[in-house]
Design a protein around this motif. Sequence first.
Motif: not given
Length: 178
Positions: A161-170, A150-152, A129-131
């Motif tokens: 405050g709250w941060r969204d995260s991108y979720l990556y996978s392989i 996608g974006r969490m 996950v990353c910002d």
Amino acid sequence: MKTATNFFMREITSEDWEAVHSYASISDVCRFQAWGPNSERETKLYIEQVLSDTSVEDPTRYVWGLADIEEGHLIGAAEMNILDKENEIGRISYVIHPGYWGRGIATQAAEQMISYGFQNLTLHRIEAVCDPRNAAAIRVLEKNGMEKEGRMRGHLKLDQGWRDSYLYSILVTDALYR
């Protein structure tokens, strides 16, 4: 300029706390994270927790120090956490001293962790996950064949405050055919 081939991954020791603190205490290093900048006490507690978590018989956390080959000192850390043993899912993360940014070290460390996860831990899926604002982290993940799922929203609570995260996978099957 040094390249990524000038580092190696090794176990972290209690003596590494000062090297870890040299980057974990810098606000730019932690601006996208829920931790830091660390006090000396927080860095020492982090090292103690790493040593405790990685010394158990069947660990779910694997942490490596990234050490400069020429100088021998720690320049960062890489981590693999097993999120779900039954479904064979792990998550990688990494942090690099800013004096070594832009040299491909994070990309190579992520590649090594992905290989370790698939080959040694027999994982099926590896996530990260990353910002969404962290363009460098996004490049590292994409260079390693990870796909953005996608974006969490509101995924991580930061001081501001709250941060969204991108979720990556392989998946292991993706890695076999790269």
